[in-house]
Design a protein around this motif. Structure first.
Motif, PDB file in Angstrom:
ATOM      1  N   ALA A   1       0.885  -1.200  -0.060  1.00 36.79           N
ATOM      2  CA  ALA A   1      -0.130   0.026   0.023  1.00 36.79           C
ATOM      3  C   ALA A   1       0.754   1.363   0.035  1.00 36.79           C
ATOM      4  CB  ALA A   1      -0.947  -0.160   1.297  1.00 36.79           C
ATOM      5  N   ALA A   2       0.557   2.297  -0.656  1.00 40.02           N
ATOM      6  CA  ALA A   2       1.190   3.493  -1.085  1.00 40.02           C
ATOM      7  C   ALA A   2       0.347   4.626  -1.018  1.00 40.02           C
ATOM      8  CB  ALA A   2       2.201   3.355  -2.132  1.00 40.02           C
ATOM      9  N   PRO A   3      -0.365   5.057  -0.083  1.00 39.49           N
ATOM     10  CA  PRO A   3      -1.230   6.116  -0.091  1.00 39.49           C
ATOM     11  C   PRO A   3      -0.523   7.472  -0.373  1.00 39.49           C
ATOM     12  CG  PRO A   3      -0.559   5.715   2.381  1.00 39.49           C
ATOM     13  CD  PRO A   3      -0.005   4.688   1.621  1.00 39.49           C
ATOM     14  N   TRP A   4       0.644   7.691  -0.381  1.00 37.10           N
ATOM     15  CA  TRP A   4       1.155   8.791  -0.900  1.00 37.10           C
ATOM     16  C   TRP A   4       1.389   8.882  -2.393  1.00 37.10           C
ATOM     17  CZ3 TRP A   4       3.580   5.115   1.866  1.00 37.10           C
ATOM     18  CH2 TRP A   4       4.441   4.156   1.319  1.00 37.10           C
ATOM     19  N   SER A   5       1.215   7.873  -3.034  1.00 32.30           N
ATOM     20  CA  SER A   5       1.008   7.841  -4.570  1.00 32.30           C
ATOM     21  C   SER A   5      -0.298   7.462  -5.242  1.00 32.30           C
ATOM     22  CB  SER A   5       1.935   6.791  -5.224  1.00 32.30           C
ATOM     23  OG  SER A   5       1.596   5.431  -5.057  1.00 32.30           O
ATOM     24  N   GLU A   6      -1.452   7.411  -4.407  1.00 33.29           N
ATOM     25  CA  GLU A   6      -2.697   6.966  -5.035  1.00 33.29           C
ATOM     26  C   GLU A   6      -3.266   8.180  -5.914  1.00 33.29           C
ATOM     27  OE1 GLU A   6      -5.615   6.538  -1.804  1.00 33.29           O
ATOM     28  OE2 GLU A   6      -4.561   5.143  -0.739  1.00 33.29           O
ATOM     29  N   GLY A   7      -2.592   9.302  -6.075  1.00 27.84           N
ATOM     30  CA  GLY A   7      -2.874  10.156  -6.998  1.00 27.84           C
ATOM     31  C   GLY A   7      -2.611  10.008  -8.239  1.00 27.84           C
ATOM     32  N   VAL A   8      -1.503   9.261  -8.433  1.00 28.61           N
ATOM     33  CA  VAL A   8      -0.863   8.941  -9.654  1.00 28.61           C
ATOM     34  C   VAL A   8      -0.934   7.360 -10.128  1.00 28.61           C
ATOM     35  CG1 VAL A   8       0.814  10.730  -9.767  1.00 28.61           C
ATOM     36  CG2 VAL A   8       1.560   8.730  -8.788  1.00 28.61           C
ATOM     37  N   GLN A   9      -1.352   6.850  -9.364  1.00 31.44           N
ATOM     38  CA  GLN A   9      -1.779   5.176  -9.382  1.00 31.44           C
ATOM     39  C   GLN A   9      -2.612   5.105 -10.729  1.00 31.44           C
ATOM     40  OE1 GLN A   9      -2.782   3.337  -5.851  1.00 31.44           O
ATOM     41  NE2 GLN A   9      -0.977   3.988  -4.719  1.00 31.44           N
ATOM     42  N   GLY A  10      -2.175   4.221 -11.721  1.00 34.29           N
ATOM     43  CA  GLY A  10      -2.727   4.072 -13.169  1.00 34.29           C
ATOM     44  C   GLY A  10      -2.392   4.909 -14.204  1.00 34.29           C
ATOM     45  N   ARG A  11      -1.628   5.911 -13.895  1.00 31.26           N
ATOM     46  CA  ARG A  11      -1.110   7.174 -14.841  1.00 31.26           C
ATOM     47  C   ARG A  11       0.273   7.131 -14.586  1.00 31.26           C
ATOM     48  NH1 ARG A  11      -2.105  11.539 -13.614  1.00 31.26           N
ATOM     49  NH2 ARG A  11      -2.600  12.038 -11.276  1.00 31.26           N
ATOM     50  N   ARG A  12       1.267   7.058 -13.681  1.00 30.56           N
ATOM     51  CA  ARG A  12       2.597   7.394 -13.630  1.00 30.56           C
ATOM     52  C   ARG A  12       3.175   6.405 -12.769  1.00 30.56           C
ATOM     53  NH1 ARG A  12       5.084  11.978 -11.385  1.00 30.56           N
ATOM     54  NH2 ARG A  12       2.937  12.648 -10.706  1.00 30.56           N
TER      55      ARG A  12
END
Length: 423
Positions: free
Chosen positions: A343-354
């Motif tokens: 789990a990486a809550p800090w990268s949730e905003g880019v998961q699936g994109r970058r």
């Protein structure tokens, strides 16, 4: 990428004279890997011949067969097997091995009839008597007897481990992993491999593959294990002599189950993980993989270890940009080099994109929790399309190569389709 020193995270649990506790290695209990007092022929168990039955008069009068170890031999390894040569050729039908006090040693004949294997290692500095009965090509019975003595316990031994726990359930890609310290010299690997027994129910052929300098060997079938398979493994290495003057330390054994078929597949092009169970897709998750400077490995890996909460400490990295100490939730190890699903809550905003990770497969906190609750040690994950290929031996890489490539790593010839089971 979470970097743990291997000794601290995994192989610190590899007990070379005990169990490999963290990652499913066999314990020190020297349970016989096979049922004493039974023989297995063609995958069907049957009662072994009664060792107390007296030989027939015809067998008493028949020409003697030659038994190995030879009569009067001393200093024999405790890994010794019993074999015999019948004058003119023939088939051994019965082996009875007893100690000086008359106790009978359990064992069974190899499927190819080449020798009889005791179900547990023989005792050091002990006298044994082997009585072998067989039938010549002409139908005549033959019998021979040999009394021999095993060697004293050696001082110089290798360490060994088995990454498998009895009574545990593993994923369909769980290889049988044997580990040795120091590694097995190349000239000794065939002899050692002949003493590493794997049986499956239902029966499935397989093969061993040696890694690097002989510190590990993997066993797998041509395809993933069938769901519901029982794996029965015995590393019968106690007392086996090596060319470097060392001997095998102890026998290790485990009997484990294979569970449902659960597979994960990650495509860097879409930055999605597809999760399948028993052949049906059950969920698709957005991910973030390793950025270009620290790419994730492409290849087929397996879940080696699971920790609901841990700490990644990479302060020994040479690049200051890759040094950090971070608490991690729902971590599932994939490589020795430090690649995980987590789990990486800090990268949730880019998961699936970058891709922004240090080589790990980042998922959201919710997806990490869900996935952690579904996986077993030995579940496979295939990653494709990244800038780096999975290095052999960086994790349990038995499935990151074709079957034809895998069998090239065997120290013994492998028939087409795989080696049949030994008993």
């Amino acid at each position: 990428m979470g970097r743990f020193a291997r000794a601290g995270a995994m192989v610190g649990a590899l007990v070379l004279t005990a169990s490999l506790a963290l990652t499913g290695c066999g314990g020190d209990e020297e349970k016989p890997a096979f049922v004493p007092g039974q023989q297995q022929v063609g995958g069907v168990s049957s009662s072994a011949p009664d060792p107390s039955a007296a030989p027939s008069d015809a067998a008493d009068a028949a020409p003697p067969l030659t038994v190995s170890p030879a009569d009067g031999a001393t200093g024999r390894p405790v890994s010794s097997e019993i074999s015999a040569r019948i004058p003119g050729g023939g088939t051994v039908s019965k082996v009875v091995l007893t100690t000086a006090d008359g106790a009978t040693v359990a064992g069974r004949m190899r499927r190819d009839g080449s020798s009889w294997v005791p179900s547990t290692a023989l005792k050091y500095a002990t006298k044994y008597t082997a009585t072998v009965t067989g039938t010549g090509k002409d139908g005549a019975p033959h019998q021979g007897t040999s009394t021999f003595t095993t060697m004293a316990k050696p001082k110089s031994m290798i360490g060994s481990g088995l990454y498998l726990f009895s009574d545990k359930t593993y994923g369909v890609a769980m290889p049988v992993v044997a580990e040795f310290s120091p590694g097995i010299p190349k000239k000794d690997r065939a002899a050692v491999q002949k003493r590493m027994f794997v049986q499956t129910d239902p029966p499935q052929p397989g093969a061993w593959h040696w890694v690097g300098n002989g510190t590990q060997a993997y066993y797998r079938a041509p395809e993933y294990w069938k769901t519901g398979t029982t794996l029965t493994v015995r590393l019968a290495l106690a007392g086996i002599p090596l060319s470097n003057g060392k001997y095998g330390n102890i026998d290790r054994s485990a009997t484990a189950k294979i569970g449902r078929a659960f597979e994960m597949s990650v495509d860097n092009a879409t930055k999605r993980m597809t999760v399948s169970e028993n052949g049906a897709v059950i969920r698709t998750l957005p991910v973030s993989l390793g950025k270009k400077s620290t790419p994730s490995s492409s290849g087929t890996m397996v879940v080696m270890e699971k920790k609901e909460s841990t700490v990644f400490d990479t302060r020994d990295e040479p690049d200051p940009n890759n040094q950090y100490v971070t608490k991690i939730d729902f971590a599932q190890r994939l490589t020795w080099g430090g690649e995980y699903i987590h789990a990486a809550p800090w990268s949730e905003g880019v998961q699936g994109r970058r891709n922004v990770s240090h080589g790990c497969v980042n998922v959201s906190m919710a997806d990490g929790r869900w996935l952690f609750g579904k996986t077993l040690i030995g579940d496979p994950i295939t990653v494709k399309g990244t800038e780096r290929q999975l290095a052999p031996g960086n994790g349990w890489t038995a499935w990151s190569m074709s079957w034809s490539r895998f069998v090239e790593g065997s120290a013994l010839p492998v028939p087409k389709g795989g080696q049949p089971e030994p008993f």
